[in-house]
Design an enzyme around this catalytic site. Structure first.
Site, short mmCIF file in Angstrom:
data_model
loop_
_atom_site.label_atom_id
_atom_site.label_comp_id
_atom_site.label_asym_id
_atom_site.label_seq_id
_atom_site.Cartn_x
_atom_site.Cartn_y
_atom_site.Cartn_z
N ASP A 1 0.85 -1.19 0.00
CA ASP A 1 0.00 0.00 0.00
C ASP A 1 0.89 1.23 0.00
OD1 ASP A 1 -1.81 2.20 0.76
OD2 ASP A 1 -3.25 0.58 1.08
N ARG B 1 3.46 2.29 -5.87
CA ARG B 1 2.26 2.75 -6.60
C ARG B 1 2.02 1.91 -7.85
NH1 ARG B 1 0.25 8.36 -6.17
NH2 ARG B 1 1.06 9.26 -4.25
N SER C 1 -18.95 -9.09 -6.49
CA SER C 1 -19.18 -8.09 -5.45
C SER C 1 -19.79 -8.74 -4.22
CB SER C 1 -20.13 -7.01 -5.97
OG SER C 1 -21.46 -7.52 -6.05
N CYS C 2 -19.79 -8.01 -3.12
CA CYS C 2 -20.40 -8.52 -1.89
C CYS C 2 -21.89 -8.81 -2.11
CB CYS C 2 -20.22 -7.53 -0.75
SG CYS C 2 -20.75 -5.84 -1.12
N ARG D 1 -28.42 3.32 -0.62
CA ARG D 1 -27.36 3.47 0.37
C ARG D 1 -27.97 4.12 1.61
NH1 ARG D 1 -21.91 2.80 -1.20
NH2 ARG D 1 -21.95 1.28 -2.90
N ASN E 1 -21.37 -7.00 4.37
CA ASN E 1 -20.78 -6.69 3.07
C ASN E 1 -19.26 -6.57 3.13
OD1 ASN E 1 -22.42 -4.26 4.30
ND2 ASN E 1 -20.57 -3.34 3.43
#
EC number: 1.2.1.12
Length: 341
Positions: free
Chosen positions: A35, A85, A157-158, A240, A322
């Site tokens: 990271d 990066r 995706s979750c 959301r 999630n």
């Protein structure tokens, strides 16, 4: 067999929780993390303290450029830390990381994720939907993985991980003519704490803590990629809502074969207790969203909240953490594909 050696690119919500899941499951060995935006001492802090899932119940420290993560009764993970990066520059091979979890949310196509292979990774698992990488949902279509050809794959995706097991059980038993999905979804890091600009999707830029925000999701259509018989039969959208974690899928579907709600509950419970144990769960309790924080299942069917208008038209409700349920499936997918190596 030796445990698969794993690298994680991106130490955000999913990256950190994949590491937690790896420690808990003790089925893979995390050997490297990359990271560029987080220093190693900050990684220790972010991993140890979590506002949603609580403090890590083990020890985490750093020694030189290694993270040391341990938990009583589990294997220690000695993790080489990189701050690159450019994914092509990460020395996955030197760290022995054969399987890389791509969890930055940036390198989600085959072309972009391919950079990890240049650094010595053998397989890349994208922790997001992908426009072109094959998508696998554990418990639904993971057995279609082809070791010889699938080098960069997506864990979907979750929401797809919640919806697909439920849709599979219903379609296998009763047939789905068509369906609409709504996910009432917890906030995620891409949202704004207060109103701000948000590209083309203006509503997405409104304050996450103040609003119920209608949003698009490709999760339902993606089920058609995972279960080809349902291709073109499902679509959906999201709301959301201002909760930090745990979301819920509402699948409203027309069935080919007539079925009472009790018939539906029976087949879902049988799947949850049998072939889909650990992926699909079943509850008749009077539950609410916080009851599922840190739940490791992909999908928890709520028998009490699900309703039927008639034997051909039903609304089925299923919960999911999630963040953590999904992160557990990333680890499970790696464990599975490693058996094919």
């Amino acid at each position: 067999m030796t445990k698969p050696s794993v690298g994680i690119n991106g130490f955000g919500r999913i990256g950190r929780l994949v590491l937690r899941a790896a420690v808990e499951k003790d089925s893979v060995n995390v050997v490297a993390v990359n990271d560029p935006f987080i220093s190693i001492d900050y990684m220790v802090y972010l991993f140890q303290y979590d506002s949603t899932h609580g403090r890590f119940k083990g020890t985490v420290a750093h020694e030189g450029d290694y993270l040391l993560v341990a938990k009583e009764g589990k294997s220690q993970h000695k993790i080489k830390v990189y701050n690159s990066r450019d994914p092509a520059e990460i020395q996955w091979g030197a760290s022995g990381a054969d399987y890389v979890v791509e969890s930055t949310g940036v390198f989600t196509t085959i072309e972009k994720a391919n950079a990890h292979l240049k650094g010595g990774a053998k397989k890349v698992i994208i922790s997001a939907p992908s426009a072109d990488a094959p998508m696998f949902v554990v418990g639904v279509n993971h057995e279609k993985y082809d070791h010889a050809n699938d080098h960069i794959i997506s864990n979907a995706s979750c929401t797809t991980n919640c919806l697909a097991p439920l849709a599979k059980v219903i379609n296998d038993n009763f047939g789905i003519i068509e369906g609409l999905m709504t996910t009432v979804h917890a906030v995620t890091a891409t949202q704004k704490t207060v109103d701000g600009p948000s590209g083309k999707l203006w509503r997405d830029g409104r304050g996450a803590g103040q609003n119920i925000i209608p949003a698009s999701t490709g999760a339902a259509k993606a089920v058609g990629k995972v279960i080809p018989e349902l291709n073109g039969k499902l679509t959906g959208m999201a709301f959301r809502v201002p909760t930090p974690d745990v979301s819920v899928v509402d699948l409203t579907a027309r069935l080919e074969k007539p079925a009472s709600l009790d018939d539906i509950k029976k087949v879902i419970k049988a799947a949850a207790d049998g072939p889909m144990k650990g992926i699909l769960a079943y509850t008749e309790d009077q539950v609410v969203s916080t009851d599922f924080v840190s739940d490791t299942n992909s999908s928890i069917f709520d028998a009490g909240a699900s309703i039927s208008l008639n034997p051909h038209f039903v609304k089925l409700v299923s919960w999911y953490d999630n963040e953590f349920g999904y992160s557990n499936r990333v680890v499970d997918l790696i464990s599975y594909i490693a058996t094919k190596a």
